[in-house]
Scaffold this motif. Structure first.
Motif, PDB file in Angstrom:
ATOM      1  N   ALA A 141     -12.353   7.225   1.830  1.00 19.41           N
ATOM      2  CA  ALA A 141     -11.171   6.627   1.171  1.00 19.41           C
ATOM      3  C   ALA A 141     -11.443   5.542   0.142  1.00 19.41           C
ATOM      4  O   ALA A 141     -10.777   5.550  -0.779  1.00 19.41           O
ATOM      5  CB  ALA A 141     -10.690   5.789   2.445  1.00 19.41           C
ATOM      6  N   LEU A 154      -9.960   6.057  -3.733  1.00 20.65           N
ATOM      7  CA  LEU A 154      -9.545   4.775  -4.175  1.00 20.65           C
ATOM      8  C   LEU A 154     -10.199   4.232  -5.636  1.00 20.65           C
ATOM      9  O   LEU A 154      -9.472   3.976  -6.478  1.00 20.65           O
ATOM     10  CB  LEU A 154      -9.609   3.757  -3.348  1.00 20.65           C
ATOM     11  CG  LEU A 154      -8.591   2.693  -3.682  1.00 20.65           C
ATOM     12  CD1 LEU A 154      -7.208   3.101  -3.947  1.00 20.65           C
ATOM     13  CD2 LEU A 154      -8.692   1.311  -2.609  1.00 20.65           C
ATOM     14  N   VAL A 214       0.751  -1.390   0.040  1.00 21.50           N
ATOM     15  CA  VAL A 214      -0.172   0.194  -0.110  1.00 21.50           C
ATOM     16  C   VAL A 214       0.739   1.344   0.017  1.00 21.50           C
ATOM     17  O   VAL A 214       0.490   2.264  -0.733  1.00 21.50           O
ATOM     18  CB  VAL A 214      -0.863  -0.015   1.209  1.00 21.50           C
ATOM     19  CG1 VAL A 214      -1.725   1.318   1.203  1.00 21.50           C
ATOM     20  CG2 VAL A 214      -1.911  -1.209   0.862  1.00 21.50           C
ATOM     21  N   SER A 236       0.173   7.845   3.402  1.00 23.06           N
ATOM     22  CA  SER A 236      -1.177   8.282   4.182  1.00 23.06           C
ATOM     23  C   SER A 236      -1.952   6.986   4.117  1.00 23.06           C
ATOM     24  O   SER A 236      -2.657   6.694   4.981  1.00 23.06           O
ATOM     25  CB  SER A 236      -2.031   9.518   3.391  1.00 23.06           C
ATOM     26  OG  SER A 236      -0.815  10.534   3.773  1.00 23.06           O
ATOM     27  N   TRP A 237      -2.179   6.562   2.766  1.00 16.22           N
ATOM     28  CA  TRP A 237      -3.123   5.199   2.708  1.00 16.22           C
ATOM     29  C   TRP A 237      -2.559   4.157   3.696  1.00 16.22           C
ATOM     30  O   TRP A 237      -3.571   3.220   4.239  1.00 16.22           O
ATOM     31  CB  TRP A 237      -3.090   4.886   1.257  1.00 16.22           C
ATOM     32  CG  TRP A 237      -3.949   5.551   0.187  1.00 16.22           C
ATOM     33  CD1 TRP A 237      -3.291   6.699  -0.405  1.00 16.22           C
ATOM     34  CD2 TRP A 237      -5.121   5.649   0.061  1.00 16.22           C
ATOM     35  NE1 TRP A 237      -4.166   7.440  -1.009  1.00 16.22           N
ATOM     36  CE2 TRP A 237      -5.225   6.901  -0.629  1.00 16.22           C
ATOM     37  CE3 TRP A 237      -6.352   5.081   0.423  1.00 16.22           C
ATOM     38  CZ2 TRP A 237      -6.683   6.998  -1.263  1.00 16.22           C
ATOM     39  CZ3 TRP A 237      -7.423   5.154  -0.109  1.00 16.22           C
ATOM     40  CH2 TRP A 237      -7.670   6.326  -0.987  1.00 16.22           C
ATOM     41  N   VAL A 261      -8.647  -2.202  -1.112  1.00 24.44           N
ATOM     42  CA  VAL A 261      -7.232  -1.952  -1.276  1.00 24.44           C
ATOM     43  C   VAL A 261      -6.584  -3.136  -2.062  1.00 24.44           C
ATOM     44  O   VAL A 261      -6.106  -3.101  -2.832  1.00 24.44           O
ATOM     45  CB  VAL A 261      -6.530  -1.699  -0.019  1.00 24.44           C
ATOM     46  CG1 VAL A 261      -5.235  -2.098  -0.064  1.00 24.44           C
ATOM     47  CG2 VAL A 261      -6.904  -0.532   0.389  1.00 24.44           C
ATOM     48  N   LEU A 277       0.232   3.224  -3.186  1.00 28.40           N
ATOM     49  CA  LEU A 277      -0.799   4.412  -2.936  1.00 28.40           C
ATOM     50  C   LEU A 277      -0.242   5.457  -2.130  1.00 28.40           C
ATOM     51  O   LEU A 277      -0.756   6.552  -2.350  1.00 28.40           O
ATOM     52  CB  LEU A 277      -1.832   3.684  -2.107  1.00 28.40           C
ATOM     53  CG  LEU A 277      -2.677   2.721  -2.969  1.00 28.40           C
ATOM     54  CD1 LEU A 277      -3.716   1.826  -2.066  1.00 28.40           C
ATOM     55  CD2 LEU A 277      -3.584   3.439  -4.135  1.00 28.40           C
TER      56      LEU A 277
END
Length: 440
Positions: A424, A428, A85, A92-93, A362, A89
């Motif tokens: 989020a 995403l 991640v 922060s993610w 995710v 990404l």
């Protein structure tokens, strides 16, 4: 290991070899087949009869698909999910995912410890608070002292024993086959949304999804073990967890009629209804499930925190060992929590359901990115999107129910948690669509 060479699924290798080598998904199964799932299943059966049997079956299938996707991500990338991640990404993610996991697993740990201590007190007569301290020390010595392999062996043994105990209970209890068949027709009774969310949350939970890449790395599995890893998921989640869930639900739906029963109370109620054998089988099964879940859940927050900080995720790294020891000891206060545990367990699973859609989103994003060398199959993506939609709908129903009761400290925290993760997921999704459009 297996005879597999590449991503070909369960096509070669002997069944005996697979049975002896499987393990990582059984740690996830040990968490899934725990007292929180049991509380939801007892509440569903005792409160709504056989009408939610379809949800029980769906939970086993959904749990299998979710673990399969998590398995693909870890096996094909060779990295922990937090590292992936952060790489694909951003930091922060990665922190959002870490906080999501720690909150869900941390709250669950306290309530699970309360269950373990309560069952231990019922069996032995020793005060539950004393058992809370004893079990915390056992966790410390077993996990921080001996590491992952000890947990895996214990998980396989305990889950197998728990499944046998509940299957035996189901044979003792008289089951109405006709009503059970009717329960396969999808219907959601009034006030059944929270319980349905709890049932699904036991199988499709953020802790199960995020831990899988780390447990496979602890075993040293790679892409050549794809067939073994797939067999591992099917055997633990679809077969073992599925049988566990169906057996408990059928017992509760057949002879229990009080939705306010505690998990221990459900076992004790079986005594005068269908005999002491059913009572003790159910109680011992509960104890085994609680212990296996407590151990499996303990390793999850240390995994993601250590990965985020760039530490090792085995006990060979003293920093990870210290994290594991701290989380084990912080379990003890759970035994001092007041109130009825069954409602708390259902709430814990439902709260986990709020965090689960983000984890699924995710995983799907990463499986369809450069994080893995082979793109996700259409069928796997369809299954993942289906789980995302179902878990998202159940999470929304749960949050709506919490708000309907008045926004207080707990419901307000749940609402804030849900809003952050919901935003989020939308961001995403937008990011994925923009990337696909730019490529096209």
């Amino acid at each position: 290991m297996s005879e597999m060479t590449g991503e070909t699924g369960v096509q070669s290798g002997t069944a005996r070899g697979y049975l002896s080598e499987m393990g990582p998904s059984w740690v996830a199964g040990a968490i899934a087949a725990g007292p929180a799932s049991m509380a939801s299943l007892i509440t569903a059966g005792a409160g709504f009869g056989y009408s939610l049997l379809w949800v029980v079956l769906l939970s086993a299938v959904a749990g299998t698909v979710a673990q399969y996707l998590a398995m693909r991500l870890g096996l094909l990338s060779g990295q922990g999910i937090v590292t992936l991640v952060e790489s694909y990404l951003g930091e922060s993610w990665a922190w959002i995912l870490v906080v999501d996991v720690v909150v869900a697993a941390g709250v669950a740990q306290l309530v699970i410890m309360k269950t373990v201590a309560s069952v231990s007190a019922t069996i032995t007569g020793i005060d539950a608070r004393i058992w809370g301290v004893i079990w915390a020390v056992i966790l410390l010595a077993g996990l921080a002292g001996r590491g992952y392999r000890f947990l895996e062996l214990a998980a396989k043994a305990l889950v197998a024993a728990v499944v046998l105990a509940f299957v035996a209970s189901a044979f003792i209890v008289p089951i109405d086959a006709g009503s059970a068949v009717q329960g396969l027709i999808p219907t959601l009774p009034s006030n059944g949304a929270l319980v349905a969310a709890g049932i699904l949350g036991g199988a499709v939970h953020i802790t199960l999804i995020t831990m899988h890449s780390y447990t496979m790395r602890a075993r040293g599995w790679d892409e050549s073990d794809y067939g073994l890893a797939t067999f591992d998921v099917i055997a633990s989640m679809l077969v073992a967890f599925g049988i566990y869930s169906i057996s408990i639900f059928l017992v509760a739906a057949s002879v229990l009629s009080d939705p306010n029963l505690t998990t221990v109370g459900a076992a004790q109620a079986l005594g005068p209804l269908v005999g002491p054998n059913a009572k003790w089988l159910f109680l011992l099964g509960l104890g085994g499930a609680a212990v296996s879940t407590l151990g499996g859940n303990t390793i999850v927050p240390p995994f993601v925190v250590a990965d985020k900080l760039g530490w090792g995720t085995t006990v060979e790294d003293s920093r990870y060992r210290a994290l594991l020891a701290a989380f084990a000891l912080l379990s003890a206060p759970g035994a001092f929590i007041g109130g009825q545990v069954i409602g708390q367990l259902v709430l814990v699973l439902a709260l986990g359901t709020v965090g689960t859609p983000f984890a699924i989103a995710v995983v799907l994003y990463l499986l369809n990115s450069e994080a893995v060398p082979k793109s996700n199959a259409t069928l796997a993506n369809a299954g993942g999107v289906g789980i995302l939609l179902v878990s998202g709908a159940l999470a929304a129903n749960f949050v709506r129910g919490q708000i309907a009761g008045g926004v207080e400290l707990l419901s307000g925290a749940v609402l804030a948690f849900a809003v952050i993760l919901g935003v989020a997921i939308v961001v995403l999704l937008g990011k994925y669509v923009r990337e696909e459009v730019s490529v096209a």
